[in-house]
Design an enzyme around this catalytic site. Structure first.
Site, PDB file in Angstrom:
ATOM      1  N   ASN A  87     -45.137 -50.788-110.548  1.00  0.00           N
ATOM      2  CA  ASN A  87     -44.128 -51.169-109.565  1.00  0.00           C
ATOM      3  C   ASN A  87     -43.024 -52.014-110.188  1.00  0.00           C
ATOM      4  O   ASN A  87     -42.853 -53.192-109.887  1.00  0.00           O
ATOM      5  CB  ASN A  87     -44.771 -51.928-108.406  1.00  0.00           C
ATOM      6  CG  ASN A  87     -45.942 -51.166-107.839  1.00  0.00           C
ATOM      7  OD1 ASN A  87     -47.059 -51.267-108.349  1.00  0.00           O
ATOM      8  ND2 ASN A  87     -45.703 -50.378-106.817  1.00  0.00           N
ATOM      9  N   HIS A 119     -54.836 -48.474-103.722  1.00  0.00           N
ATOM     10  CA  HIS A 119     -54.725 -49.721-102.956  1.00  0.00           C
ATOM     11  C   HIS A 119     -54.977 -49.322-101.513  1.00  0.00           C
ATOM     12  O   HIS A 119     -54.170 -48.613-100.929  1.00  0.00           O
ATOM     13  CB  HIS A 119     -53.310 -50.288-103.148  1.00  0.00           C
ATOM     14  CG  HIS A 119     -53.003 -51.467-102.281  1.00  0.00           C
ATOM     15  ND1 HIS A 119     -53.583 -52.686-102.470  1.00  0.00           N
ATOM     16  CD2 HIS A 119     -52.174 -51.609-101.216  1.00  0.00           C
ATOM     17  CE1 HIS A 119     -53.117 -53.540-101.569  1.00  0.00           C
ATOM     18  NE2 HIS A 119     -52.257 -52.911-100.796  1.00  0.00           N
ATOM     19  N   ASP A 127     -55.039 -59.743-109.997  1.00  0.00           N
ATOM     20  CA  ASP A 127     -53.934 -59.326-109.136  1.00  0.00           C
ATOM     21  C   ASP A 127     -52.719 -60.222-109.394  1.00  0.00           C
ATOM     22  O   ASP A 127     -52.064 -60.704-108.480  1.00  0.00           O
ATOM     23  CB  ASP A 127     -54.350 -59.368-107.653  1.00  0.00           C
ATOM     24  CG  ASP A 127     -53.334 -58.682-106.755  1.00  0.00           C
ATOM     25  OD1 ASP A 127     -52.632 -57.781-107.244  1.00  0.00           O
ATOM     26  OD2 ASP A 127     -53.221 -59.059-105.583  1.00  0.00           O
TER      27      ASP A 127
END
Lengths: 428, 326
Positions: free
Chosen positions: A100, A185, A310
């Site tokens: 991303n 996800h 994360d």
């Protein structure tokens, strides 16, 4: 490089089932020459001066399966250099980077750039992911085969979820044909629409739109149903709900897949959000204490395979906003191990299980020869003073962004040295 | 001014001064959640004096002379904004109302930067309304002056709850032991949340009536009874508080149609019959006549206290401005 001798350490290497007091010899080529209890003062050549670790721990370098780096596009949040420095201070020597970025990692030409930057600027091992769909817009698949040949280790839309069931089924077919790993996800968009935190009394009290735990469960159940048909390498990036753990435990008996959990969801619950603390706006959201306990139990009984940081660096401007406007995510790579050790210190999970979820399990899922101390492998490892107390201070963080979810938290256990390919790259 | 008026005003001013000794526990008014029972009673008692002042000929006093009040409204508002503006002016403050539609926010300035800019002008009070829950909390952390919440997202609208309580107290002479139904779009309503906190704190029994799609999760943990059947929810109630259906906050299908909503959740004489015969009807406004409330009931001077709510709103806001500014 000179040969290095480390002795008198507690070595934990789950991959090789080592959990003993001993030493480590690093060869001139930066590879591991010997490891374990055989390496002690009596077996070393007398002319060598070994380093006495005085009972500190040696763990294989941590493999963090979910890391966001700002390159390309968001270099002001984190670049490869700052990421690798932050990682090293936390004992992390290999990271899987999310696609991303801006532009999205979805075609072969950008992979070359990424690999070059990763190689030139980073001191740790970078394993880049590409997106599952072009521009992560959930409609057209990327070229799994060509991208994998270029060195893409896994495919995921990162912060996004494949909503279209037919597309997901086709993705699984392709992944099966090409032997690629896909990571989902899990979040149903319609149920999670505009949601920011867990559904329940806290959301009602704070007046925030919420994400019910079934939003996660529905995608997990859908994907596992598809997976029964098409057996591909499938991994659920992060669980957040206790119910998900139950389902996974049950489904793992019939179908092969793996799953991870963020250290945030293992350590914090929705009450920590307090008075709109935007650093705790996370995806998946923090849920109830019962959910956190279920996740810890899932880690303990090995239903959950992996712990991830994360790590999602966000600059101050993205967080100094109202909760609705603030960006999602927390920086966490530096505190991943120390925070995980909290689960050991409070008696929840065995140390070996934690280290396994941080090293050998992710390496196995990714199919890489990392996260172990096998003889002949790169000497990637960290030395940890497992009892050292310290306090997380924003100003001491190495990452370019300071959005830690655990500011001012007292932790026990700190990485004191980190080695990559036999070279000591971090030292307190 | 007649002598009687003069005496009345003097008594009011005395009352205002005497109360000065009591202090409020909070620096800002962000929500009812932060207040104690004595804080609430203090504000309500103080408001009483201002009701009389607002009914007299000379409405202006000078307790806030020299103070600057900025009204920062990010959402459209008629009654709250004008009410706060009047309240400030009647207390003698310099009031500036900012229409944020035309401001630098449109040019990409963040709430904090706007706050810092205004803070540099040394206001004494900022009254803020914002579409995001928690916006007033964020603002209060960044400015030196007092922040009064005039509604943040779906979280709280404290002055509305206070004026509702004042209206109830005026009519029923008490709040403790009353049975109060709050009906309608609870999910999106900050008024409902603030009222739930306040009324349960003061000892009322609160019934929440809403279709499941508009009922917030775990709301019963606030100590209220929940009903999806309006007639059951209204049974033996002293007060029926209707809420506006907030169509602007509804992003997907919560309801099939307005007419079905009216059929099941609109306040009609038939449904009102289940409440006590002397039950009062309240509504924070603006009303959707014919959707959540029958237009005849809304205007029934024997049952509806909706206009009184607006009137007392000014008094409550005067009390809040004065108390928090001291």
């Amino acid at each position: 490089m000179k040969k290095q001798y480390l002795i008198n350490a507690n070595i934990i290497d789950p991959h090789n089932s080592i959990n003993e007091n001993g030493g480590l010899i690093i060869g001139e080529d930066g590879k591991i020459e010997a490891v374990g209890k055989k390496v002690n003062i009596n077996n070393l050549p007398t002319r060598e001066k070994p380093t006495d670790l005085k009972g500190k721990y040696i763990f294989p370098g941590i493999v963090d399966m979910r890391v966001f780096v700002g390159e390309p596009g968001f270099e002001y949040k984190e670049n490869f250099r700052t990421l690798s420095n932050a990682a090293l201070s936390g004992g992390v020597t290999s990271v899987v980077t999310m696609p991303n970025t801006d532009p999205i990692i979805d075609n072969v030409s950008i992979v070359d750039f990424l690999k070059r930057r990763g190689r030139d600027k980073s001191k740790i091992n970078i394993f880049p992911c590409a997106s599952l769909t072009q521009n992560t817009d959930g409609t057209n698949m990327t070229e799994f085969g060509l991208l994998a040949k270029k060195g893409i280790i896994a495919f995921t839309d990162g912060v996004k979820t494949i909503q279209n069931t037919r597309l997901m089924s086709r993705i699984m077919n392709s992944a099966k044909d090409l032997g690629c790993l896909i990571m989902q996800h899990a979040e149903d968009y319609d149920l999670a629409k505009n949601g920011m935190i867990n559904s329940g009394i806290i959301a009602t009290k704070l007046g925030l739109s919420s994400i019910p735990d079934i939003a996660e469960r529905i995608i997990i159940e859908r994907d596992l149903t598809l997976l029964e048909q098409t057996k591909c390498r499938y991994h659920i990036s992060q669980l957040s709900a206790g119910k998900s753990v139950d389902i996974i435990k049950e489904r793992k008996q019939n179908v092969k897949f793996t799953c991870g959990v963020s250290i945030n969801n293992l350590s914090l619950n929705e009450n920590d959000i307090g008075d709109f603390r935007t650093f705790l706006k996370l995806s998946p959201p923090l849920r109830r204490e019962e959910d956190r306990e279920a996740l810890v139990q899932g880690l303990k009984d090995k239903t959950i395979d992996v712990i991830v940081s994360d790590h999602k660096p966000e600059d101050e401007e993205s967080k100094r906003l109202t909760f609705a406007q603030a960006a999602t995510g927390a920086s966490g790579i530096e505190t991943l191990l120390s925070l995980s050790l909290e689960l050991f210190h409070n008696g929840s999970v065995k140390l070996e299980t934690i280290i396994q979820a941080l090293t050998s399990n992710p390496a196995k899922i990714l199919n890489i020869n990392k996260g172990n101390l096998s003889i002949g492998n790169d000497a990637d490892f960290c030395i940890v003073d497992i009892n050292k107390p310290w306090i997380v201070k924003k100003e001491n963080l190495i990452s370019k962004s300071k959005n830690t979810s655990i500011e001012d938290k007292k932790l026990q256990g700190k990485v004191t040295n980190t080695f990559v390919k036999g070279i000591e790259l971090f030292k307190i | 001014m007649s002598f009687r008026d003069f005496i009345a005003i003097e008594l009011v001013l005395m009352a205002i001064k005497i109360n000065k000794a009591i202090k409020i526990s909070q620096k800002h008014l962000l929500g009812i959640q932060d207040l104690s029972v004595s804080d609430i009673n203090y504000i309500l008692d103080e408001s009483e004096a201002f009701i009389k002042l607002n009914q007299s000929k000379n409405k202006k006093i000078d307790v806030l002379r020299g103070k600057t009040q900025i009204n920062l409204f990010f959402e459209p508002s008629t009654r709250t904004q004008s009410s706060f503006e009047l309240a400030g002016k009647r207390l003698g403050a310099d009031v500036m109302s900012m229409n944020m539609g035309n401001s630098a926010i449109k040019k990409g300035e963040t709430l904090i930067d706007t706050a810092m800019t205004l803070n540099a002008m040394h206001p004494d009070i900022i009254v803020i309304r914002h579409q995001d829950s928690g916006a007033c909390n964020l603002l209060s952390q960044k400015v030196n002056c007092v922040v009064l919440n005039a509604g943040d997202g779906r979280r709280e609208h404290p002055t509305q709850a206070l004026l509702d309580a004042l209206t109830i107290r005026n009519r029923k002479k008490k709040i403790q032991g009353l049975k109060i139904a709050i009906c309608g779009d609870i999910l999106h309503s900050r008024v409902a949340r603030s009222n739930i906190y306040l009324l349960t704190m003061l000892g009322a029994e609160v019934n929440i009536v809403a279709p499941s799609n508009l009922m917030p999760k775990e709301i019963e943990k606030f100590g209220v009874n929940t009903f999806t059947d309006m007639k059951k929810g209204l049974k033996d109630c002293d007060i029926v508080m209707m809420l506006r259906l907030q169509n602007e906050r509804m992003t997907s299908s919560y309801l099939s149609s307005n007419r079905e909503y009216y059929e099941y959740y609109g306040l009609t004489p038939d449904k009102l019959n289940h409440a006590k015969s002397d039950a009062l009807i309240m509504h924070p406004g603006p009303m959707n006549r014919g959707i959540e409330i029958d237009t005849r009931l809304a205007d029934d001077i024997n049952k509806s206290v909706i206009k009184e709510q607006v009137e007392l709103g000014v008094a409550v806001r005067m009390a809040c401005l004065k108390i928090f500014c001291e």
